[in-house]
Write an enzyme that holds these catalytic residues in place. Sequence first.
Site, PDB file in Angstrom:
ATOM      1  N   TRP A   1      -8.829   3.835   2.545  1.00 50.25           N
ATOM      2  CA  TRP A   1      -7.526   4.515   2.712  1.00 50.25           C
ATOM      3  C   TRP A   1      -6.905   4.927   1.381  1.00 50.25           C
ATOM      4  O   TRP A   1      -5.955   5.730   1.377  1.00 50.25           O
ATOM      5  CB  TRP A   1      -6.535   3.601   3.441  1.00 50.25           C
ATOM      6  CG  TRP A   1      -6.216   2.388   2.638  1.00 50.25           C
ATOM      7  CD1 TRP A   1      -6.872   1.184   2.695  1.00 50.25           C
ATOM      8  CD2 TRP A   1      -5.238   2.261   1.609  1.00 50.25           C
ATOM      9  NE1 TRP A   1      -6.339   0.331   1.753  1.00 50.25           N
ATOM     10  CE2 TRP A   1      -5.340   0.967   1.084  1.00 50.25           C
ATOM     11  CE3 TRP A   1      -4.275   3.131   1.080  1.00 50.25           C
ATOM     12  CZ2 TRP A   1      -4.520   0.496   0.041  1.00 50.25           C
ATOM     13  CZ3 TRP A   1      -3.460   2.667   0.043  1.00 50.25           C
ATOM     14  CH2 TRP A   1      -3.584   1.358  -0.463  1.00 50.25           C
TER      15      TRP A   1
ATOM     16  N   ALA B   1      -8.988  -0.666  16.359  1.00 50.14           N
ATOM     17  CA  ALA B   1     -10.345  -0.422  16.841  1.00 50.14           C
ATOM     18  C   ALA B   1     -11.311  -1.564  16.523  1.00 50.14           C
ATOM     19  O   ALA B   1     -12.478  -1.500  16.895  1.00 50.14           O
ATOM     20  CB  ALA B   1     -10.884   0.903  16.291  1.00 50.14           C
TER      21      ALA B   1
ATOM     22  N   GLU C   1       0.800  -1.228   0.000  1.00 51.61           N
ATOM     23  CA  GLU C   1       0.000   0.000   0.000  1.00 51.61           C
ATOM     24  C   GLU C   1       0.831   1.276   0.000  1.00 51.61           C
ATOM     25  O   GLU C   1       0.287   2.368   0.062  1.00 51.61           O
ATOM     26  CB  GLU C   1      -0.944  -0.003   1.224  1.00 51.61           C
ATOM     27  CG  GLU C   1      -1.913  -1.183   1.214  1.00 51.61           C
ATOM     28  CD  GLU C   1      -2.980  -1.123   2.310  1.00 51.61           C
ATOM     29  OE1 GLU C   1      -2.879  -0.264   3.206  1.00 51.61           O
ATOM     30  OE2 GLU C   1      -3.904  -1.958   2.259  1.00 51.61           O
TER      31      GLU C   1
ATOM     32  N   ASN D   1     -13.252   4.704  13.870  1.00 46.09           N
ATOM     33  CA  ASN D   1     -14.533   4.220  14.367  1.00 46.09           C
ATOM     34  C   ASN D   1     -14.494   3.888  15.853  1.00 46.09           C
ATOM     35  O   ASN D   1     -13.430   3.814  16.470  1.00 46.09           O
ATOM     36  CB  ASN D   1     -14.950   2.962  13.603  1.00 46.09           C
ATOM     37  CG  ASN D   1     -13.902   1.868  13.656  1.00 46.09           C
ATOM     38  OD1 ASN D   1     -12.930   1.913  12.917  1.00 46.09           O
ATOM     39  ND2 ASN D   1     -14.075   0.897  14.538  1.00 46.09           N
TER      40      ASN D   1
ATOM     41  N   CYS E   1     -11.612 -13.407   7.784  1.00 52.54           N
ATOM     42  CA  CYS E   1     -10.481 -13.411   6.844  1.00 52.54           C
ATOM     43  C   CYS E   1     -10.737 -14.322   5.642  1.00 52.54           C
ATOM     44  O   CYS E   1     -10.537 -13.934   4.500  1.00 52.54           O
ATOM     45  CB  CYS E   1      -9.200 -13.875   7.542  1.00 52.54           C
ATOM     46  SG  CYS E   1      -8.581 -12.719   8.774  1.00 52.54           S
ATOM     47  N   HIS E   2     -11.128 -15.576   5.913  1.00 53.75           N
ATOM     48  CA  HIS E   2     -11.200 -16.574   4.834  1.00 53.75           C
ATOM     49  C   HIS E   2     -12.497 -16.510   4.052  1.00 53.75           C
ATOM     50  O   HIS E   2     -12.647 -17.234   3.067  1.00 53.75           O
ATOM     51  CB  HIS E   2     -10.975 -17.976   5.395  1.00 53.75           C
ATOM     52  CG  HIS E   2      -9.559 -18.202   5.849  1.00 53.75           C
ATOM     53  ND1 HIS E   2      -8.530 -18.457   4.972  1.00 53.75           N
ATOM     54  CD2 HIS E   2      -8.998 -18.165   7.081  1.00 53.75           C
ATOM     55  CE1 HIS E   2      -7.388 -18.591   5.653  1.00 53.75           C
ATOM     56  NE2 HIS E   2      -7.649 -18.406   6.935  1.00 53.75           N
TER      57      HIS E   2
ATOM     58  N   ASP F   1     -18.701   1.328  11.822  1.00 53.41           N
ATOM     59  CA  ASP F   1     -17.290   1.344  11.412  1.00 53.41           C
ATOM     60  C   ASP F   1     -17.020   2.472  10.423  1.00 53.41           C
ATOM     61  O   ASP F   1     -16.188   2.357   9.540  1.00 53.41           O
ATOM     62  CB  ASP F   1     -16.868  -0.021  10.819  1.00 53.41           C
ATOM     63  CG  ASP F   1     -15.367  -0.102  10.564  1.00 53.41           C
ATOM     64  OD1 ASP F   1     -14.608   0.609  11.246  1.00 53.41           O
ATOM     65  OD2 ASP F   1     -14.964  -0.876   9.678  1.00 53.41           O
TER      66      ASP F   1
HETATM   67 CA    CA Z   1     -12.299   0.106  11.472  1.00 51.12          CA
END
Ligand code: CA
Length: 728
Positions: free
Chosen positions: A437, A225, A112, A302, A656-657, A347
């Site tokens: 982001w 968070a 990133e 958040n 995640c998966h 969030d």
């Molecule tokens: Ca967050």
Amino acid sequence: MVGHWVKLRTQRCDYFQLLDGDPMRYRTLAPLIVGVLAIVPAQLSAQQASDYQAAVDAERLVNATAEASDWLSYGRTYDEQRYSPLSQINKDNLERLSLAWFADMTTSRGQEATPIVVDGAVYVSTAWSLVWAFDVRSGELLWQYDPEVDRAKGFQACCDVVNRGVAVWEGKVFVGALDGRLIALDSQTGEVLWETMTVDPDRPYTITGAPRVVKGNVIIGNGGAEYGVRGYVTAYDAASGEQNWRFYTVPGNPTEAFEQPELFDAASTWTGQWWTLGGGGTVWDAMAYDAELDLLYIGVGNGSPWNQSLRSPDGGDNLFLTSIVALDPDDGSYRWHYQTVPGETWDYTATQHIMLADLEIDGVERRVVMQAPKNGFFYVIDAATGQLISANNYVPVNWATHIDLDSGRPVENPDARYDLTGIPFVVSPSALGGHNWYPMSYSQNSGLVYIPITENYMGYVHDNEFVINQRGWNTGVDLAQGFGLARSTPGLPEQGTFLQAWDPVRQEEAWRVKHEAANGPAGVLSTAAGLVFQGNRAGEFVAYDDMTGERLWSAFTQAGVMAAPSTFMAGDEQHIALLVGSPALPSEGPGAAAATTLASTNNSRLLLFKLGGEAQLPRVPVQTENDVEFDIPQTDAANEIIAAGESAYNRTCAVCHGDAGISLRPDTYPDLRRSARMVTAESWAAVVLEGELEDNGMVSFAQLLEDGEAEAIRAYVITRANSEADSR
Ligand code: CA
């Protein structure tokens, strides 16, 4: 030639030394001289050297707008516009833009970072917080630094073990490591000059954001968070690493002394015992600085947990969650704040790109802060006072009808408050945000802001099994049920990823380009040549016309792209640098052919482009966890065991998966339906319970699983692998 060129840019009286009295050279170079003079105004004071000294100071950063030849900080300038006055690469010669050199990175997770270029070197960070330095002209590796982050820390990184970049100042390169350390490296050697732990290492804090340096302070926040932390931002002396100040974004326990006076007032906007839950408000990405107003702007995240009814049960605005806060950069004292989502529960961070600009609004020149945070509204705010000037939604939004300009507050849709109604609701945008982001860009050429957007939605369901201080992901939202709700709700709009050109004065879209690969956007750069550059997840780097969105040029990157490009001069040639590598190339679109020939879909590399570059990317396959051939086994587990496995999977693995075992990011989070680990209970347990793949960030889940649950999850995954309908 090179030496003379350096002189030309540092001492304007030396132009004619460049010519050496040779009329042929004069003819060749004359157009270049005009070009360079046009873009490097007289106030240029900096040393333009190739000695890797990173001789960046306050004057040079404040004047970075004029110093187009380097890319000195994350957003190029303190206003973070990511706009370059360079125009050597333009619409007339764009077809000759090609690869000058490249370098393979040694990590294959999400990349990133924006490459920083100063005094002859390019500095870039990668996943796991590694830092690399190259000679910007030759591509020669100068040094590499690995902070050796404990790979188990990956478990506490909500969104991969990424790093968005370094900062440079007076011969030092600063990186925030995933484990919470802030580290100063020698710009010429990579030697560690100092390091300091910025967080309590026993708490699930992480750092993924790029530091900024303002008036000799290195400013760094943190993330966490989704795991129950309390947010803050800290300033360290760039020379020594000593802490100068810290600003907390949420109040702590009121029975203890508040660290800052404004936390007394902030505490009155909270209810219950939020401090036992952390509260959130992490400052994990955006910052900007206005030298004239002498204000540092930070973006606050958040609530933790997300679900406000668990965090602050009798409501309240919960300051300074999801706010832009202006601070005094010398001591961190509070100046003003603007809160985007009072009582945040979805969030909806305000950590997204903060950008400063001068806009003419209703005939008056205004210094403004601009942000397109996750919640779907584009905000224009007075940079001196924090007063809201205008706001409009840049993607479809259903949690609020509009922002009331008098109060500055959103007018909410009460149905969206799943936390208060107890009724699940499909909310737009999702927790990933209409914009996340991925850096935007404001072009001084077009007056437009280019935003990497996603139109999306997500089901929010109150988590009835929420437990305080759980070690892992802990948001008070039942994600698995939320996935199911979104799947079973008819008539939802198509989700998609776009590059959007937004007029910040009219607060309306000028144009948009739809990306073929919908699995996420990438950061943006604009230039004075009327060009907008953006990579995509289909494995391309593309240039668009800044006024129309017409696609003018593209190059194949062999990897999905998330990061933003930077541009600068190396010698007398404009270059564009791009760090590539993302969790996955899709199975469709321009990258598909490469995905099949390369076997891997994450070829993390630094790519440098220039006019007439002659480098070629190799085709080297890399193995992933999903590349092992195996026969899918059968399970003789009883149905209730499989159901228990599904439940445990949803609780522990799905974030995640992927929902229903379908990984949307199979390079980073292997698709378990294609994992040979399922063949035996032993090979499964070696990963799930014994942490065999801890170095990849897949730590042991033994502490979070009941007896037999790992094996039940295996039975569930086997049934998913055998289910033809969803297999791919
Ligand atoms: Ca967050």
